[in-house]
Design an enzyme around this catalytic site. Structure first.
Site, short mmCIF file in Angstrom:
data_model
loop_
_atom_site.label_atom_id
_atom_site.label_comp_id
_atom_site.label_asym_id
_atom_site.label_seq_id
_atom_site.Cartn_x
_atom_site.Cartn_y
_atom_site.Cartn_z
CG ASP A 90 -5.53 -2.10 8.60
OD1 ASP A 90 -4.49 -1.54 8.99
OD2 ASP A 90 -6.66 -1.66 8.82
CB SER A 93 -11.66 -5.64 6.54
OG SER A 93 -11.22 -5.33 5.24
CB CYS A 115 -0.94 0.01 1.19
SG CYS A 115 -1.99 -1.46 1.32
CD GLU A 149 -9.84 -3.26 9.35
OE1 GLU A 149 -9.30 -4.12 8.62
OE2 GLU A 149 -9.95 -2.07 9.02
CB CYS A 196 -6.74 -3.54 -0.38
SG CYS A 196 -5.51 -4.27 0.72
CB CYS A 238 -1.95 1.12 4.53
SG CYS A 238 -2.81 -0.36 5.10
CG ASP A 239 -7.10 0.29 5.57
OD1 ASP A 239 -6.78 0.36 4.39
OD2 ASP A 239 -7.74 -0.67 6.04
CE LYS A 240 -7.61 1.57 10.65
NZ LYS A 240 -7.43 0.62 9.54
#
Length: 576
Positions: free
Chosen positions: A85, A474, A53, A448, A198, A126-128
């Protein structure tokens, strides 16, 4: 001497004879006389070698810095943390993911304040890293923008496109004998073909869209896929754009407004986005000092149709959306239906409506539906309340049609125990899986549950069981799943009182999540409940558990506005 109008903060660091020691040290890092005359622009990079990511962000940062230099600024790159994640999912390490959001925001704030940057570009993946970056910008309120590293391309397996979601679900299929060792290994090797976040409308792509709809990311630049040749130019343009923001003194508070946040919520709903957007937008609103309630998500989602046919509930991935016309096409459709406030300002200097008007729809594309043919008439998120979730919980309804579910509880106090329950066949069709003590405080870190939910799908139970948890899901999760149940079990919420065999009822139309127990029985059980010992007694995880708020408030560690406890004589000051 430098122009203090373009160096409103950094002139204090670099100008004057008394700043010679600072300049001497900066010279050792490569700066020269001409660099000190220009504004200092922080480039906050979330590069990390662990996972695809953010893996390419070092290269992207070079293009951003080229754009900053060409526009008359001096770029100074620094790094912060990131947790993947997808890699940590289902392990103890996943507890650190949501905690990292706060650390990312804090670290960007510290480096920016410490070095008196005049403006800021935040590179995210990535996510955060995405909400953490936006939270830092809102907190600092200096000219700045977000640039997303872009989505990964889909992999190819047995003649069709696949994502990491397919690998997680294949674990359950493999466990019940539906896939050979060789097939699982082949899928594992094919699912993630290179750099990028992702690929479905999972949390990273959801939050990237949020940033564009908020206006804090330039529409069209972030959504360029990670390995697309156009990403280098996107970086250069973002670098030049931050100097324009500085010259016009456009700060995040002029962009992140209540209307902009409501636009972002609508965008999440219209694309079947991740439930994590609820948590992160509440946190962004908190940092921006904007009143936002968990109930606002249901209000907005209920009037927004699902227009984008994106995984995990749909057929396509983010690179398909980009090829179809991008996020601008989604915004254009929504503006045509009167679902967005088009007058909201964006970092480009144009309004959201002006940015969306430039969308170029690819002929015969199938990713973004016409207004008269949505996937569903209402959006992808609903908020349920009831005697199991007095403060609310979040359900994503994109990707399934279940409206009601009633079944016996199968209770697990950890994610690992629930996963073992799937593997050993303890969970049957008709059950309601309850996973607790995984909330913001109890986890800590609100893990998650993709390993569990994907295993349920792979085991053939995706449409025949429901699940609720005080943890998170997720963006790749689908099925009837209620997350963020609040108050959480570690705080003595009603979820702590659930016992195996209790009947739990999901009622989506009436927005209710209830256990078939009367209030007296729930209180009787809670009266004998004891809070479990914290999992961590020191370090960042213990500090987070001590400070974190309820999921219904965004699971933030921000100091509340009412914090004004009196200081007793002789005691340490509590001034922050």
């Amino acid at each position: 001497m430098s122009d203090s109008t373009l160096k409103p903060r950094s002139h204090t660091l670099t100008d004057g004879a008394h700043r010679a020691p600072a300049r001497a040290m900066l010279r050792a890092s490569g700066l020269r006389d001409e660099d000190f005359k220009k504004p200092l622009i922080g480039v906050a990079n979330t590069w990390i070698e662990i996972g695809p990511c953010n893996y390419h962000l070092r290269e992207l940062a070079q293009h951003v810095k080229d754009g900053i230099r060409a526009a008359g600024g001096t770029p100074l790159e620094f790094n912060t943390v990131s947790i993947s994640d997808g890699i940590t999912m289902g392990t103890e390490g996943m507890r650190t993911s949501l905690v990292s959001r706060e650390v990312i925001a804090d670290s960007i704030e510290l480096v920016t304040r410490g070095n008196l940057f005049d403006a800021l570009v935040v590179l995210v993946g990535c996510d955060k890293t995405i909400p953490g970056g936006v939270m830092a910008l809102a907190r600092l309120n200096i000219p700045g923008l977000i640039l997303y590293g872009g989505s990964i391309a889909p992999g190819q397996f047995e003649g069709h496109s696949v994502t990491i979601q397919d690998v997680f679900e294949a674990v359950g299929t493999h466990a019940r004998g539906g896939m050979t060792d060789a097939q699982l290994r082949s899928l594992e090797g094919a699912a993630c073909p290179g750099a990028g976040a992702c690929g479905g409308q999972f949390t990273a792509n959801t939050m990237a869209l949020v940033c564009e709809f908020l206006g804090i990311a330039p529409m069209g630049l972030s959504s360029v896929p990670a390995t697309n040749a156009g990403k280098a130019n996107a970086g250069e343009r973002a670098g030049a754009l931050v100097l324009d923001l500085l010259r016009r003194n456009v700060t995040p508070s002029k962009i992140i407004t209540k209307s902009a946040i409501e636009n972002a919520i609508a965008g999440v709903a219209a694309t079947g986005g991740s439930t994590n957007a609820v948590l992160h937008l509440l946190a962004i609103a908190c940092e921006s000092k904007i009143a936002l309630s968990i109930d606002d998500f249901d209000r907005i989602s209920s009037r927004v149709p699902i227009l984008a046919d994106l995984k995990p509930g749909g057929r396509f991935v983010a690179t398909d959306l980009y090829a179809a016309g991008g996020t601008a096409l989604v915004a254009k459709r929504m503006l045509e239906a009167g679902l967005l406030r088009g007058e909201c300002l964006t970092v480009t200097g144009h309004t959201l409506a002006e940015e969306a008007s430039a969308a170029k729809e690819t002929p015969a594309q199938e990713v973004v539906r016409k207004l008269d043919a949505p996937l569903k008439p209402t959006g992808g998120l609903v908020i349920l309340k009831g005697n199991l979730a007095p403060e609310g919980c979040v359900v994503k309804v994109a990707g399934h049609n279940l409206q009601n579910f009633r079944g016996p509880a199968r209770v697990f106090d950890t994610e690992e125990a629930a996963f073992a329950g799937v593997e050993n066949g303890a969970i049957k069709a008709g059950d309601v899986v309850v996973i607790r003590y995984e909330g913001p405080k109890g986890g800590p870190g609100m893990r998650e549950m993709l390993a569990v939910t994907a295993a349920l799908v792979g085991a053939g139970l995706g449409d025949s069981v429901a699940l609720l948890t005080d943890g998170r899901f997720s963006g790749a999760t689908h099925g009837l799943m209620a997350g963020h149940v609040a108050p959480e079990a570690a705080n003595g919420g009603p979820i702590a009182a659930v016992a195996n065999g209790d009947t739990i009822v999901f009622d989506i139309p009436n927005r209710q999540l209830n256990i078939e127990l009367n209030a007296a029985e729930i209180q009787k059980r809670l009266a004998t409940w004891k809070s479990p010992a914290p999992r961590y007694s020191n370090g960042v995880m213990a500090k987070y558990a001590l400070l974190v708020s309820s999921a219904s408030l965004g699971a933030v560690t921000a100091v509340p506005a009412s914090f004004s406890a009196p200081v007793q004589p002789g005691s340490p000051s509590r001034t922050l």
